[in-house]
Design a protein around this motif. Structure first.
Motif, PDB file in Angstrom:
ATOM      1  N   ILE A 114       0.837  -1.199   0.000  1.00 33.57           N
ATOM      2  CA  ILE A 114       0.000   0.000   0.000  1.00 33.57           C
ATOM      3  C   ILE A 114       0.874   1.251   0.000  1.00 33.57           C
ATOM      4  O   ILE A 114       0.597   2.220  -0.717  1.00 33.57           O
ATOM      5  N   PHE A 115       1.938   1.225   0.800  1.00 35.12           N
ATOM      6  CA  PHE A 115       2.849   2.367   0.844  1.00 35.12           C
ATOM      7  C   PHE A 115       3.513   2.589  -0.518  1.00 35.12           C
ATOM      8  O   PHE A 115       3.593   3.728  -1.003  1.00 35.12           O
ATOM      9  N   LEU A 116       3.974   1.521  -1.157  1.00 37.91           N
ATOM     10  CA  LEU A 116       4.651   1.642  -2.446  1.00 37.91           C
ATOM     11  C   LEU A 116       3.695   2.087  -3.547  1.00 37.91           C
ATOM     12  O   LEU A 116       4.066   2.874  -4.421  1.00 37.91           O
ATOM     13  N   VAL A 117       2.455   1.602  -3.511  1.00 36.03           N
ATOM     14  CA  VAL A 117       1.470   2.044  -4.498  1.00 36.03           C
ATOM     15  C   VAL A 117       1.135   3.514  -4.282  1.00 36.03           C
ATOM     16  O   VAL A 117       1.003   4.289  -5.245  1.00 36.03           O
ATOM     17  N   ALA A 118       1.013   3.929  -3.021  1.00 34.45           N
ATOM     18  CA  ALA A 118       0.777   5.345  -2.725  1.00 34.45           C
ATOM     19  C   ALA A 118       1.942   6.196  -3.226  1.00 34.45           C
ATOM     20  O   ALA A 118       1.727   7.292  -3.790  1.00 34.45           O
ATOM     21  N   CYS A 119       3.168   5.719  -3.060  1.00 31.00           N
ATOM     22  CA  CYS A 119       4.329   6.440  -3.585  1.00 31.00           C
ATOM     23  C   CYS A 119       4.298   6.482  -5.112  1.00 31.00           C
ATOM     24  O   CYS A 119       4.670   7.498  -5.712  1.00 31.00           O
ATOM     25  N   SER A 120       3.837   5.407  -5.740  1.00 31.96           N
ATOM     26  CA  SER A 120       3.724   5.380  -7.198  1.00 31.96           C
ATOM     27  C   SER A 120       2.754   6.445  -7.687  1.00 31.96           C
ATOM     28  O   SER A 120       3.032   7.162  -8.651  1.00 31.96           O
ATOM     29  N   VAL A 121       1.596   6.540  -7.024  1.00 29.94           N
ATOM     30  CA  VAL A 121       0.613   7.557  -7.401  1.00 29.94           C
ATOM     31  C   VAL A 121       1.183   8.952  -7.166  1.00 29.94           C
ATOM     32  O   VAL A 121       0.994   9.863  -7.987  1.00 29.94           O
ATOM     33  N   ALA A 122       1.903   9.127  -6.058  1.00 28.98           N
ATOM     34  CA  ALA A 122       2.507  10.430  -5.767  1.00 28.98           C
ATOM     35  C   ALA A 122       3.563  10.788  -6.815  1.00 28.98           C
ATOM     36  O   ALA A 122       3.638  11.943  -7.260  1.00 28.98           O
ATOM     37  N   LEU A 123       4.371   9.822  -7.229  1.00 25.91           N
ATOM     38  CA  LEU A 123       5.344  10.069  -8.288  1.00 25.91           C
ATOM     39  C   LEU A 123       4.641  10.376  -9.605  1.00 25.91           C
ATOM     40  O   LEU A 123       5.069  11.245 -10.366  1.00 25.91           O
ATOM     41  N   PHE A 124       3.554   9.669  -9.862  1.00 20.85           N
ATOM     42  CA  PHE A 124       2.772   9.859 -11.084  1.00 20.85           C
ATOM     43  C   PHE A 124       2.276  11.298 -11.187  1.00 20.85           C
ATOM     44  O   PHE A 124       2.301  11.899 -12.269  1.00 20.85           O
ATOM     45  N   TYR A 125       1.833  11.852 -10.077  1.00 24.88           N
ATOM     46  CA  TYR A 125       1.287  13.211 -10.061  1.00 24.88           C
ATOM     47  C   TYR A 125       2.317  14.259  -9.604  1.00 24.88           C
ATOM     48  O   TYR A 125       1.935  15.396  -9.321  1.00 24.88           O
ATOM     49  N   HIS A 126       3.582  13.878  -9.512  1.00 27.08           N
ATOM     50  CA  HIS A 126       4.665  14.803  -9.169  1.00 27.08           C
ATOM     51  C   HIS A 126       4.453  15.433  -7.790  1.00 27.08           C
ATOM     52  O   HIS A 126       4.737  16.620  -7.584  1.00 27.08           O
ATOM     53  N   LEU A 127       3.969  14.625  -6.852  1.00 27.32           N
ATOM     54  CA  LEU A 127       3.695  15.128  -5.509  1.00 27.32           C
ATOM     55  C   LEU A 127       4.860  14.929  -4.552  1.00 27.32           C
ATOM     56  O   LEU A 127       4.847  15.493  -3.451  1.00 27.32           O
ATOM     57  N   ILE A 128       5.832  14.113  -4.936  1.00 23.83           N
ATOM     58  CA  ILE A 128       7.003  13.909  -4.085  1.00 23.83           C
ATOM     59  C   ILE A 128       8.046  14.966  -4.445  1.00 23.83           C
ATOM     60  O   ILE A 128       8.453  15.074  -5.608  1.00 23.83           O
ATOM     61  N   PRO A 129       8.477  15.753  -3.492  1.00 18.97           N
ATOM     62  CA  PRO A 129       9.415  16.847  -3.795  1.00 18.97           C
ATOM     63  C   PRO A 129      10.822  16.325  -4.078  1.00 18.97           C
ATOM     64  O   PRO A 129      11.165  15.181  -3.761  1.00 18.97           O
ATOM     65  N   GLY A 130      11.620  17.192  -4.686  1.00 20.27           N
ATOM     66  CA  GLY A 130      13.022  16.868  -4.890  1.00 20.27           C
ATOM     67  C   GLY A 130      13.385  16.459  -6.302  1.00 20.27           C
ATOM     68  O   GLY A 130      14.510  16.023  -6.552  1.00 20.27           O
ATOM     69  N   PHE A 131      12.439  16.615  -7.240  1.00 18.08           N
ATOM     70  CA  PHE A 131      12.694  16.287  -8.639  1.00 18.08           C
ATOM     71  C   PHE A 131      12.555  17.555  -9.482  1.00 18.08           C
ATOM     72  O   PHE A 131      11.505  18.202  -9.478  1.00 18.08           O
ATOM     73  N   ASN A 132      13.596  17.910 -10.194  1.00 19.56           N
ATOM     74  CA  ASN A 132      13.569  19.063 -11.093  1.00 19.56           C
ATOM     75  C   ASN A 132      13.429  18.555 -12.531  1.00 19.56           C
ATOM     76  O   ASN A 132      14.413  18.480 -13.270  1.00 19.56           O
ATOM     77  N   ASN A 133      12.222  18.178 -12.885  1.00 15.09           N
ATOM     78  CA  ASN A 133      11.981  17.639 -14.223  1.00 15.09           C
ATOM     79  C   ASN A 133      12.171  18.732 -15.274  1.00 15.09           C
ATOM     80  O   ASN A 133      11.502  19.767 -15.217  1.00 15.09           O
ATOM     81  N   PRO A 134      13.083  18.530 -16.233  1.00  5.36           N
ATOM     82  CA  PRO A 134      13.379  19.602 -17.194  1.00  5.36           C
ATOM     83  C   PRO A 134      12.288  19.762 -18.250  1.00  5.36           C
ATOM     84  O   PRO A 134      11.642  18.798 -18.658  1.00  5.36           O
ATOM     85  N   LEU A 135      12.096  20.979 -18.680  1.00  2.19           N
ATOM     86  CA  LEU A 135      11.146  21.319 -19.733  1.00  2.19           C
ATOM     87  C   LEU A 135      11.880  21.264 -21.064  1.00  2.19           C
ATOM     88  O   LEU A 135      12.785  22.048 -21.323  1.00  2.19           O
ATOM     89  N   MET A 136      11.488  20.319 -21.922  1.00  2.00           N
ATOM     90  CA  MET A 136      12.197  20.094 -23.189  1.00  2.00           C
ATOM     91  C   MET A 136      11.565  20.851 -24.356  1.00  2.00           C
ATOM     92  O   MET A 136      12.248  21.235 -25.297  1.00  2.00           O
ATOM     93  N   VAL A 137      10.249  21.017 -24.320  1.00  2.00           N
ATOM     94  CA  VAL A 137       9.524  21.779 -25.346  1.00  2.00           C
ATOM     95  C   VAL A 137       8.681  22.805 -24.607  1.00  2.00           C
ATOM     96  O   VAL A 137       7.891  22.450 -23.729  1.00  2.00           O
TER      97      VAL A 137
END
Length: 273
Positions: free
Chosen positions: A69-92
């Motif tokens: 349950i914890f890992l699935v919740a983390c998956s959903v959070a990663l899916f929606y960019h809710l976990i901080p600490g990621f600077n996803n670059p804008l390519m277009v």
């Protein structure tokens, strides 16, 4: 680093050890380029510990379920960019594929690309459920493939899209990102995990329908028409998974749908003059 990250996802169904080694290399490159911050690395460490504990205590159902349950919740959070600490670059950046298309921006999402790793730790059959429907023949597969342009043409009929041919200069960047960081991540969550988990409880077709509705709801930011079209597309991907039992089949359908959309229709939407 994005080619390295893509390679880790490519090898994940075939050689998990190699995939994890390549992922570790991509994490190191991400730290060097500041795409991953110390906070993001801390979250990855917590997730890695949870994955390790899940493997160690798989036989203890209550503990394994809690960690899943914890890992699935983390998956959903990663899916929606809710976990901080990621600077996803804008390519277009707000570019128009064509004169009738709405402006479009493309991110390379490191966080979303991690979703298949977490879900495979929860469900070893994520990529191969082993339930291929041998009664489905070539004609049914051909009809399913034709449903891809049919849904897009329905969007044209309802005014959400227009036919418009494109070959934007950023198409290769789009293809890599869409295959590995979008289609694979989304299909791992909705078909590989959710539909597979729901099928024993609800039955094959109710699980397909519910998953398609959830997939449509996940596109709420695009408005009502986007929700409807995503739900219909989710039904196509769900059938592809149900008939094949293999995750890469709906991934290819998903990628083919998005690429067809980009090449032949206004992308992502029709912008009224």
């Amino acid at each position: 680093m994005w080619g390295v990250l893509s390679a880790s996802l490519f090898f994940l169904p075939f050689n998990r050890l190699l995939a994890w080694i390549i992922l570790a290399a991509s994490v190191g490159i991400g730290i060097y380029h500041r795409i991953l911050t110390p906070l993001g690395l801390g979250w990855l460490a917590i997730i890695a510990i949870a994955i390790w504990l899940h493997q160690q205590y798989r036989a203890q159902r209550a503990v394994a379920l809690t960690l899943e349950i914890f890992l699935v919740a983390c998956s959903v959070a990663l899916f929606y960019h809710l976990i901080p600490g990621f600077n996803n670059p804008l390519m277009v950046v707000q570019e128009k594929a064509g004169p009738l298309s709405a402006p479009y921006s493309l991110y390379y999402n490191f966080d979303k690309a991690l979703v298949p790793f977490l879900l495979l730790a929860c469900l070893p059959t994520l990529f191969n459920a082993g339930r291929a429907d041998k009664k489905v023949g070539a004609r049914a597969w051909l009809i399913l493939a034709l449903c891809v342009p049919a849904v897009l043409l329905l969007a044209v009929a309802l005014g959400g899209l227009k036919i418009e041919l494109h070959m934007p200069p950023w198409i290769l960047a789009f293809m890599m990102a869409n295959l590995f960081f979008v289609s694979l991540a989304e299909e791992a969550l909705f078909r590989g995990y959710l539909q597979q988990r729901l099928r024993p409880w609800l039955g094959a077709y109710p699980a397909l329908l519910l998953t398609a509705l959830l997939f449509g709801a996940a596109h709420f930011a695009g408005g009502l028409l986007m929700i409807i079209f995503a739900t219909l597309a989710g039904g196509i991907y769900g059938l592809a998974w149900m008939w094949s039992g293999r995750l890469w089949v709906p991934v290819i359908f998903h990628f083919g749908f998005n690429l067809t959309h980009l090449l032949f229709f206004t992308y992502p939407l029709y912008q009224h003059p």
